[in-house]
Motif scaffolding. Structure first.
Motif, PDB file in Angstrom:
ATOM      1  N   GLY B 174       0.819  -1.213   0.000  1.00 30.80           N
ATOM      2  CA  GLY B 174       0.000   0.000   0.000  1.00 30.80           C
ATOM      3  C   GLY B 174       0.851   1.260   0.000  1.00 30.80           C
ATOM      4  O   GLY B 174       0.491   2.259   0.596  1.00 30.80           O
ATOM      5  N   ALA B 175       1.985   1.181  -0.658  1.00 31.56           N
ATOM      6  CA  ALA B 175       2.898   2.329  -0.735  1.00 31.56           C
ATOM      7  C   ALA B 175       2.477   3.241  -1.881  1.00 31.56           C
ATOM      8  O   ALA B 175       1.728   2.829  -2.768  1.00 31.56           O
ATOM      9  N   ASP B 176       2.952   4.473  -1.859  1.00 29.43           N
ATOM     10  CA  ASP B 176       2.677   5.327  -3.011  1.00 29.43           C
ATOM     11  C   ASP B 176       3.949   5.828  -3.690  1.00 29.43           C
ATOM     12  O   ASP B 176       3.900   6.695  -4.561  1.00 29.43           O
ATOM     13  N   SER B 177       5.092   5.258  -3.309  1.00 27.39           N
ATOM     14  CA  SER B 177       6.319   5.512  -4.056  1.00 27.39           C
ATOM     15  C   SER B 177       7.254   4.334  -3.828  1.00 27.39           C
ATOM     16  O   SER B 177       7.012   3.491  -2.960  1.00 27.39           O
ATOM     17  N   VAL B 178       8.319   4.299  -4.648  1.00 28.96           N
ATOM     18  CA  VAL B 178       9.317   3.236  -4.523  1.00 28.96           C
ATOM     19  C   VAL B 178      10.680   3.883  -4.343  1.00 28.96           C
ATOM     20  O   VAL B 178      10.996   4.875  -5.010  1.00 28.96           O
ATOM     21  N   VAL B 179      11.455   3.331  -3.436  1.00 30.90           N
ATOM     22  CA  VAL B 179      12.845   3.732  -3.266  1.00 30.90           C
ATOM     23  C   VAL B 179      13.704   2.581  -3.778  1.00 30.90           C
ATOM     24  O   VAL B 179      13.570   1.451  -3.296  1.00 30.90           O
ATOM     25  N   LEU B 180      14.566   2.871  -4.736  1.00 33.56           N
ATOM     26  CA  LEU B 180      15.454   1.826  -5.262  1.00 33.56           C
ATOM     27  C   LEU B 180      16.636   1.656  -4.309  1.00 33.56           C
ATOM     28  O   LEU B 180      17.310   2.636  -3.974  1.00 33.56           O
ATOM     29  N   GLY B 181      16.913   0.409  -3.921  1.00 34.78           N
ATOM     30  CA  GLY B 181      17.831   0.159  -2.821  1.00 34.78           C
ATOM     31  C   GLY B 181      19.252  -0.161  -3.209  1.00 34.78           C
ATOM     32  O   GLY B 181      19.943  -0.849  -2.456  1.00 34.78           O
ATOM     33  N   CYS B 182      19.716   0.324  -4.332  1.00 31.92           N
ATOM     34  CA  CYS B 182      21.112   0.098  -4.715  1.00 31.92           C
ATOM     35  C   CYS B 182      21.492   1.105  -5.780  1.00 31.92           C
ATOM     36  O   CYS B 182      20.727   1.348  -6.727  1.00 31.92           O
ATOM     37  N   ALA B 183      22.694   1.679  -5.656  1.00 29.05           N
ATOM     38  CA  ALA B 183      23.165   2.636  -6.653  1.00 29.05           C
ATOM     39  C   ALA B 183      23.182   2.024  -8.046  1.00 29.05           C
ATOM     40  O   ALA B 183      22.955   2.703  -9.048  1.00 29.05           O
ATOM     41  N   GLY B 184      23.391   0.734  -8.106  1.00 27.50           N
ATOM     42  CA  GLY B 184      23.446   0.064  -9.398  1.00 27.50           C
ATOM     43  C   GLY B 184      22.111   0.016 -10.111  1.00 27.50           C
ATOM     44  O   GLY B 184      22.035  -0.358 -11.287  1.00 27.50           O
ATOM     45  N   MET B 185      21.034   0.357  -9.415  1.00 31.65           N
ATOM     46  CA  MET B 185      19.706   0.356 -10.055  1.00 31.65           C
ATOM     47  C   MET B 185      19.369   1.701 -10.688  1.00 31.65           C
ATOM     48  O   MET B 185      18.281   1.865 -11.263  1.00 31.65           O
ATOM     49  N   ALA B 186      20.286   2.657 -10.576  1.00 31.77           N
ATOM     50  CA  ALA B 186      19.992   4.003 -11.075  1.00 31.77           C
ATOM     51  C   ALA B 186      19.468   4.014 -12.508  1.00 31.77           C
ATOM     52  O   ALA B 186      18.496   4.714 -12.813  1.00 31.77           O
ATOM     53  N   PRO B 187      20.059   3.224 -13.397  1.00 35.98           N
ATOM     54  CA  PRO B 187      19.568   3.303 -14.782  1.00 35.98           C
ATOM     55  C   PRO B 187      18.148   2.782 -14.982  1.00 35.98           C
ATOM     56  O   PRO B 187      17.581   2.977 -16.049  1.00 35.98           O
ATOM     57  N   PHE B 188      17.583   2.116 -13.970  1.00 36.77           N
ATOM     58  CA  PHE B 188      16.251   1.516 -14.161  1.00 36.77           C
ATOM     59  C   PHE B 188      15.124   2.472 -13.771  1.00 36.77           C
ATOM     60  O   PHE B 188      13.953   2.205 -14.071  1.00 36.77           O
ATOM     61  N   ALA B 189      15.433   3.549 -13.070  1.00 33.35           N
ATOM     62  CA  ALA B 189      14.395   4.306 -12.363  1.00 33.35           C
ATOM     63  C   ALA B 189      13.310   4.831 -13.293  1.00 33.35           C
ATOM     64  O   ALA B 189      12.112   4.655 -13.039  1.00 33.35           O
ATOM     65  N   ALA B 190      13.705   5.489 -14.358  1.00 24.07           N
ATOM     66  CA  ALA B 190      12.708   6.161 -15.198  1.00 24.07           C
ATOM     67  C   ALA B 190      11.719   5.164 -15.774  1.00 24.07           C
ATOM     68  O   ALA B 190      10.504   5.370 -15.750  1.00 24.07           O
ATOM     69  N   GLU B 191      12.263   4.075 -16.263  1.00 30.92           N
ATOM     70  CA  GLU B 191      11.403   3.061 -16.886  1.00 30.92           C
ATOM     71  C   GLU B 191      10.419   2.463 -15.873  1.00 30.92           C
ATOM     72  O   GLU B 191       9.250   2.240 -16.183  1.00 30.92           O
ATOM     73  N   ILE B 192      10.918   2.212 -14.673  1.00 34.49           N
ATOM     74  CA  ILE B 192      10.037   1.608 -13.662  1.00 34.49           C
ATOM     75  C   ILE B 192       8.945   2.581 -13.248  1.00 34.49           C
ATOM     76  O   ILE B 192       7.799   2.190 -13.014  1.00 34.49           O
ATOM     77  N   ALA B 193       9.289   3.860 -13.154  1.00 34.82           N
ATOM     78  CA  ALA B 193       8.285   4.847 -12.766  1.00 34.82           C
ATOM     79  C   ALA B 193       7.114   4.823 -13.731  1.00 34.82           C
ATOM     80  O   ALA B 193       5.940   4.868 -13.328  1.00 34.82           O
ATOM     81  N   VAL B 194       7.412   4.730 -14.999  1.00 37.18           N
ATOM     82  CA  VAL B 194       6.352   4.666 -16.001  1.00 37.18           C
ATOM     83  C   VAL B 194       5.538   3.394 -15.817  1.00 37.18           C
ATOM     84  O   VAL B 194       4.307   3.405 -15.791  1.00 37.18           O
ATOM     85  N   ARG B 195       6.244   2.308 -15.631  1.00 34.69           N
ATOM     86  CA  ARG B 195       5.559   1.016 -15.542  1.00 34.69           C
ATOM     87  C   ARG B 195       4.683   0.893 -14.299  1.00 34.69           C
ATOM     88  O   ARG B 195       3.574   0.378 -14.357  1.00 34.69           O
ATOM     89  N   VAL B 196       5.193   1.354 -13.172  1.00 37.83           N
ATOM     90  CA  VAL B 196       4.462   1.152 -11.912  1.00 37.83           C
ATOM     91  C   VAL B 196       3.477   2.295 -11.650  1.00 37.83           C
ATOM     92  O   VAL B 196       2.497   2.131 -10.930  1.00 37.83           O
ATOM     93  N   GLY B 197       3.732   3.452 -12.225  1.00 35.09           N
ATOM     94  CA  GLY B 197       2.777   4.549 -12.070  1.00 35.09           C
ATOM     95  C   GLY B 197       2.872   5.299 -10.759  1.00 35.09           C
ATOM     96  O   GLY B 197       1.925   5.972 -10.352  1.00 35.09           O
ATOM     97  N   VAL B 198       3.989   5.170 -10.095  1.00 36.73           N
ATOM     98  CA  VAL B 198       4.233   5.954  -8.864  1.00 36.73           C
ATOM     99  C   VAL B 198       5.629   6.546  -8.968  1.00 36.73           C
ATOM    100  O   VAL B 198       6.445   6.086  -9.773  1.00 36.73           O
ATOM    101  N   PRO B 199       5.917   7.558  -8.156  1.00 32.41           N
ATOM    102  CA  PRO B 199       7.286   8.077  -8.162  1.00 32.41           C
ATOM    103  C   PRO B 199       8.278   6.984  -7.763  1.00 32.41           C
ATOM    104  O   PRO B 199       8.046   6.262  -6.781  1.00 32.41           O
ATOM    105  N   VAL B 200       9.350   6.862  -8.525  1.00 31.49           N
ATOM    106  CA  VAL B 200      10.421   5.915  -8.208  1.00 31.49           C
ATOM    107  C   VAL B 200      11.663   6.751  -7.910  1.00 31.49           C
ATOM    108  O   VAL B 200      12.138   7.482  -8.782  1.00 31.49           O
TER     109      VAL B 200
END
Lengths: 255, 255, 255, 255, 255, 255
Positions: B174-200
């Motif tokens: 029931g969260a309304d945003s996602v925090v990515l838990g590793c610096a290595g995930m930085a390149p994924f953020a934009a794409e995931i935000a679109v896919r999940v529909g919440v701020p990443v």
């Protein structure tokens, strides 16, 4: 280029000028700061009653910002009035100055003292600290007992009184930073920081930079459930101008 | 013009390149980003052991930054290793990427899910959330069970796995945003935000903007008691290079 | 027969002698206490910087203990440095002296005051109290402002100053026990208990008995996820000696 | 004889009738219940925006109650809108229905589930639970996804949907009571209690009895600092009618 | 018509008279108050030992109430002894006076000070405040150091001492109400409220009104799991009279 | 040589034998364990009612221990009944088995699951976890729905049911240790630890070692205020044997 709308939620235009100055003093060159206040509501905010009645005017300014293409908003009153409602209306991020100041204080130290205006507002400051997650980090909330609109009156002795209280608060609380608890204290921050020897965080400046940061990150308030735009609804009487006519079409304006 | 030193605390240079890119992508035009990693310590950080042993190298990079006139620092590992010690050494602000991402998430929503790499690191994420005041706002910490250095290997399926886990986490928590838990995930953020529909929220970018904001506000870590520069002290053996010779004169360097 | 390795994480050998004595004074006849200190790192621990740089040396002593067949470990510095990392390396239980003292205080009373050395370390004491679950039970943290290595110097007046502060702390905090906040205060405990009239808990002794208890119960740190042994990983530069060559084969040693 | 003013803060008169009935059903014979709603504001409250804009109308009803000699007030919307401001205006006690229902649930059990209307309102329910001290006792907040004004429409299936969700919530949460999260659910309470087999607390009734109890005890909101009557202040524009002309003389009224 | 059984859990009959008077002074005309005390146990309750040994007698009075058709119960000792066990036995609601006073204080203000008798009881008051959810709202617990049975002895100076301590407590704690921490202080409440200028909540009266409210709402303690009636069980020795012979048939009585 | 009195607070002698065995299995060679149960009270403890009525018998056993020169006490029921009262009577330390098991679990892991007997007892387990500071570390409380006295009946399938539930609990809760929630489960611990692969902490053994540790440290319950011996007081009726005749002279005994 980011357009920031910095909203003083009371109707005191002189205070809006001070607030606008504080925001512009720290804004990036590429940021356009528009400092406004509503033309309805209380001339200062010093009670829950004032705060509640400042919100309709604040919301008209959010709606005006949406029409003008604002990228983000600052609510420039330390009670962060209407923050949740504003988030529902705004497409860009909205940050309150209490929120911003407390977040910034947590990034440069371990625990802060809040120094605010009237004793009756300390409960609200504690509520906000807890709401934002800083109930333990907030070490004390201290009131100088000077009304908001007297802060910029040299005869009030506010500058000296606030500085002295900041020094006392840090010592008594074992804090390592100070959060100034009123937008009207913005002009005092730099001088107090030198005097007290700890970071003194002023919320208007802090919120301006945090909204800039969020805009730069492409982050906006989540629209998953709670902060989604309010659905269509009829408002009546004095507030009929706040009717939301259709999904996704904000029509809020001061009638 | 602000000089930001973005420190990858592990020794994997390829990851430093990714991190530097993520920081520069959001930095203001007037900000100079220097992305570095120490030449001592672990090649990735996936345990308390790794984290502890990444800190000496991190501190050499803070000291190097001080010599180079850095205005602020980012610690680009989601465990925020060495943050307290780094704050003692640095004259400018220091922000960890877990800290930054959680603060940013709190400014755009009510509660976040953390999506991280290995299950053994979830305890550390919870510790940090509580330390920063977000123990209640952190709704869940989820591990995709992919090692840090495999994140940028297309064969690992990391991009897809992380995205899928983000979607699941938001729904389950029931969260309304996602925090990515590793610096290595930085390149994924934009794409995931679109896919999940919440701020990443990706921490390297978030920390870069928050340090910029603090520098713009003229705020530095408080030196009242806890984070004052460490006093002179003799270090021996392998770590003799970390000796602090005299008050106020940092001599930390990789021997 | 239990082999306990009591590790002073700083390099001050005289303090190691004091610590060993405190441990042996309470150990069971069947317990063998080995008191050691690393040959690398700071000569005392009085900042986050010191604490971070004491951990590599501490870990070499854990690894040495594993080679020597130690059944359990005490980390004899009140900041409990490296506790999480040590737990990953050690096959037997590891207890820090702050952790032990706070746990023991909770078994004999309702709330404790901590009396420690330098004011800059009080933040760490609060962090630990909260981490261990005793954020409410910890009624206050008080610093006598005497450096660690001066504690055993009669000229410092430490014995008297610490005793006086303990009495003040109990009265001011409404506590019913005292936790001594530095391994170097171990020799003062008995005398202060008589003077103040409440249980005075000294961490080296407390940790020795708690580790004995855990060993007697056959309990070891859980290896489910977080505290499992760290996997193989390459360490470089000054810290290359900390490389973990293969799963389950610890090779940590001071190079 | 106590005069209770039960205020439905939205403008839906049909709902006011339901609310008045729920209050009168439990009021003592000597209590006079006046159920009212303002003639300004939203027709239902389903967002922070609605809630904020319901407050001015609510405050006119508090002021009207003061003129009419009301002894106490109920705010009959589960978000408890304007509670703090209302307390400043009212000479007698003011209780919100979320507050009342949660307090009552805590007197008959250990932990409650909240069952409310739209998913977007669950955040507010959690905020209130924490504000009132029941953050741990609130075991879950569940939304049936039926709009407020559809609750009394048999075609909406609300009665059945709410009952089923109450049963599911208790089982999933391990709760031992249910709090109904909307004044419009008042008519369902008795039936659901039988069906689910646990106490089902409906806020309008609960608040009515709690205000009666406070009036019977001679207790009124404290006027020490925070909830003292607001001082004289000029309000402008649309809200000029809310001006407080002189200390102790409330002149709030719908213009 | 509601039958309320107000149980003084100690054996001091004079105190029972005072308690009965306090309850009747606020009870509705239609409420019948039966004030009783057990004939077994301590003559006053001033320690955990006393409190534990007051519970068997209290339970006999609950069982007697069940036989007499009581609709609800008040436990008239500020430690709320036996509350959980009493809830299992009673078919109607049971409220302790600490619980009631704290709940009532929360409905008329933001934070309360507790003023109690002996210093040794302050820990219990804190435990209860936390248990009920008011750990943050309880701003301080202060003891006047007068034994329970001396409260009504004019020679003890209790009335003056308690009043003075209430005034000090409010100022020191920044509280906006006072909770009186002993049933024996009931006669002082009105006078102290005038003197201190804040709501002064006395638990016997508060509990009487809250139980009346619950009875009026038709609410009883949940019987889902925890507070279900205890199953059949053999009790032996001195306490054999407490045997529960069959499911649903309470046979508890003083042998 | 330490004399430990391990008190089973129910009257089931067979269970006392099991408990004594569990204590002796881990006690040091120099420790004398006396396992006893009172001859008054319930034959098992499965409700708040049972627990309250077990306390008088428990206190007679504490008093008997004082006469016999016991050095410390274990309360061998997972609800830790009478712990506070027992601490007032006993000159040596008193530890409950829930308390001990939770403390031990915190020394070997990050978060524990509790596996207990009847669902109605889970509330008490949560209360204790929070009281001891482990409200966050306690990840879940699970009931196997087997009565206490059936645990050692092979026909009950208890051994298998408890083991299976432990495995499920750890997975569902993300815990890294298990706390067994009933003294009667002591014989299952070793087997379950092997099966589930995490530390399984059994409270009788844990409390035995912790009391030994406290005795070895010379620590006793603080007598500052709260836990000081109860003052002289008359007890009447069935409980007249509990009268405290004079300060410092305990005369509690089963009449």
């Amino acid at each position: 280029m980011a357009h920031l709308r910095v909203i003083n939620p009371n109707t005191a235009g002189a205070m809006t000028v001070v607030i606008g100055g504080a925001a512009r003093a720290v804004a990036a060159p590429s940021t356009v700061v528009t400092a406004v206040n509503p033309d309805m509501g209380p001339e200062s905010i010093e009670s829950h009653y004032d705060e509640a009645l400042a919100v309709p005017g604040l919301l008209t300014e959010i709606a005006a910002g949406e029409r003008d293409g604002a990228d983000g908003y600052v609510i420039a009153c330390f009670g962060d009035p209407g923050l949740d409602a504003a988030r529902e209306l705004a497409s860009g991020p909205v940050v309150g100055i209490a929120q911003a100041a407390m977040h910034a204080a947590m990034l440069v130290g371990r625990g802060f003292s809040v120094v605010t205006t009237l004793p009756r507002t300390t409960g609200r400051a504690w509520d906000l600290a807890r709401r934002y997650g800083f109930g333990e980090a907030c070490r004390g909330v201290h009131a100088c007992d000077i009304p908001v609109l007297a802060l910029d009156d040299p005869a009030s002795g506010a500058r000296e009184a606030v500085a002295a209280l900041c020094a006392e608060a840090v010592a008594a609380d074992g804090a390592d930073s100070v959060v100034l608890g009123c937008a009207g204290m913005a002009p005092f921050a730099a001088e107090i920081a030198v005097r007290v020897g700890v970071p003194v965080v002023e919320g208007v400046a802090a919120a301006t930079k945090l909204v800039e940061a969020l805009v730069g990150l492409g982050l906006r308030t989540s629209t998953r459930e709670e902060y989604a735009p309010p659905g269509p609804k009829r408002y009546t009487g004095l507030l009929s101008g706040f009717t939301v006519p259709t999904e996704g079409t904000l029509a809020v304006h001061s009638p």
